[in-house]
Design an enzyme around this catalytic site. Structure first.
Site, short mmCIF file in Angstrom:
data_model
loop_
_atom_site.label_atom_id
_atom_site.label_comp_id
_atom_site.label_asym_id
_atom_site.label_seq_id
_atom_site.Cartn_x
_atom_site.Cartn_y
_atom_site.Cartn_z
N ALA A 1 6.94 1.09 3.36
CA ALA A 1 8.20 1.80 3.35
C ALA A 1 7.97 2.79 4.00
O ALA A 1 8.46 3.26 4.88
CB ALA A 1 8.95 2.39 2.08
N GLY A 2 6.62 3.06 4.65
CA GLY A 2 6.29 4.51 5.62
C GLY A 2 6.26 3.75 6.82
O GLY A 2 7.30 4.36 7.37
N HIS A 3 5.41 2.61 6.85
CA HIS A 3 5.95 1.85 8.67
C HIS A 3 7.72 1.65 8.29
O HIS A 3 8.09 1.82 9.91
CB HIS A 3 5.69 0.40 8.20
CG HIS A 3 3.70 0.70 8.04
ND1 HIS A 3 3.23 0.51 7.37
CD2 HIS A 3 3.05 1.55 9.35
CE1 HIS A 3 1.55 0.21 7.01
NE2 HIS A 3 1.49 0.82 8.44
N MET B 1 2.52 6.92 1.28
CA MET B 1 2.36 5.53 0.84
C MET B 1 1.79 4.96 1.70
O MET B 1 1.73 5.92 2.21
CB MET B 1 3.49 4.25 1.48
CG MET B 1 4.87 5.02 1.56
SD MET B 1 5.42 3.26 0.07
CE MET B 1 6.99 4.02 -1.09
N SER B 2 0.92 4.16 1.26
CA SER B 2 -0.68 3.54 2.24
C SER B 2 -0.28 2.37 2.27
O SER B 2 -0.07 1.14 0.59
CB SER B 2 -1.40 4.09 1.45
OG SER B 2 -2.91 4.20 1.94
N MET C 1 -1.63 -1.39 11.22
CA MET C 1 -2.45 -2.80 10.71
C MET C 1 -1.68 -3.19 9.97
O MET C 1 -3.15 -3.57 9.36
CB MET C 1 -4.10 -1.59 10.42
CG MET C 1 -4.73 -0.20 11.65
SD MET C 1 -6.20 0.16 11.39
CE MET C 1 -6.02 0.13 8.98
N GLY C 2 -0.57 -3.55 10.13
CA GLY C 2 -0.75 -4.42 9.15
C GLY C 2 -0.57 -3.81 7.86
O GLY C 2 -0.80 -3.06 7.95
N GLN D 1 -12.64 1.19 14.04
CA GLN D 1 -12.23 2.75 13.64
C GLN D 1 -12.35 3.36 11.56
O GLN D 1 -12.07 3.96 11.62
CB GLN D 1 -11.00 3.03 13.87
CG GLN D 1 -9.69 2.53 12.73
CD GLN D 1 -8.20 2.59 12.95
OE1 GLN D 1 -7.77 2.07 14.14
NE2 GLN D 1 -7.66 3.22 11.92
#
Ligand code: PAF
Length: 280
Positions: free
Chosen positions: A35-37, A184-185, A30-31, A61
């Site tokens: 670092a997680g992506h 990370m979020s 979702m952009g 969602q």
């Protein structure tokens, strides 16, 4: 290959099938990439000839309108990250391209979407399953990559892939954490400096319960209570739920724990964060 930015389904399909012999990895997002992506993209890069990413803040969602309104959209920064990571194709659809006015199909998973986030975010997994099914049909990837941080989302998608015979492999990538343990979020960017410090309460609660379990404290209710105590000791945190659940069915465990998914959701200010760890 330079990053190709696609807006329509037709453009994605043209790129995807320009050489049908190539394997494709898809990273749905979702952009507000972090670092997680990046870890998902790197895993996809290693295992596939081409990597596609979608950036779509999926309105169906979000059960909380202010969460949707406040969701960050740093598009220039996101595109720079995708270029730096050697991504081949990004799809950035308009809402109307994904949900035209006559759209009416919803994907509902009867059991796995009910507990945990399903109780606290009604309708959330209908939105996730529906958009992910569409992304799979548009990209037709060889593999698709998801983070373990959203453990129930992973379980829902794996179930949907089995139920509907999607012809692809789901790859689950471990949660990436900040130096102090915070998962990370994209929502972390909405925390003030004080809230950011408070947010480590999630990982502290999980670590407390994991270490108790490793030291022989295996009663599920006791593990839930340990997590609750850590969160309640932090005045800026508001507990939504803690859970010690069966890792496959996601049903709460009562009695001794052999293996479990420990998870929790906590509001820090008005930002709702989730995290999880597994034991056994
Ligand atoms: O995890 C997310 O970012 C979203 O839930 C997903 C999988 C991209 C679907 O909108």
């Amino acid at each position: 290959m330079p990053l190709h930015i696609a807006y329509t389904v037709a453009e994605v399909r043209r790129m995807r099938w320009s050489d049908s012999a190539l394997t494709w990895g898809l990273v749905p997002t979702m952009g507000a990439l972090h670092a997680g992506h990046r870890a998902l993209i790197r895993a996809a890069r290693q295992e596939n000839a081409r990597v596609g990413v979608s950036i779509f803040v999926n309105p169906i969602q979000f059960n909380n309108p202010s969460d949707l309104e406040n969701y960050p959209h740093p598009l220039e920064q996101d595109l720079a990250l995708l270029e730096a990571e050697g991504v081949d194709l990004v799809w950035i659809p308009e809402v109307a391209a994904v949900y035209p006015p006559d759209f009416q199909t919803e994907i509902h998973l009867k059991y796995i979407s009910q507990p945990l986030e399903g109780i606290h975010r009604p309708g959330h997994f209908i939105g996730v399953a529906t958009v992910v099914a569409k992304l799979f049909n548009v990209f037709q990837p060889t593999r698709a990559y998801f983070g373990q941080k959203d453990a129930q989302q992973v379980a829902v998608i794996q179930q949907m892939v089995r139920d509907l015979n999607f012809n692809l492999e789901i790859v689950v990538v471990p949660t990436v954490r900040e130096a102090d343990g915070l998962a990370m979020s994209s929502r972390n960017t909405r925390l003030s400096a004080t809230e950011r410090q408070t947010a480590t309460v999630l990982v502290q609660a999980l670590r407390r319960a994991v270490s108790a379990w490793e030291n022989g404290e295996i009663a599920a209710e006791h593990l839930r209570q340990l997590m609750r105590d850590v969160v309640l000791s932090e005045p800026l945190a508001r507990l939504d739920y803690v859970s010690v659940a069966d890792p496959l069915s996601l049903q709460e465990i009562n009695g001794p724990v052999e293996q479990a998914l420990l998870s929790l959701a906590v509001y820090i200010g008005d930002v709702r964060l989730i995290d999880n760890m597994q034991v056994g």
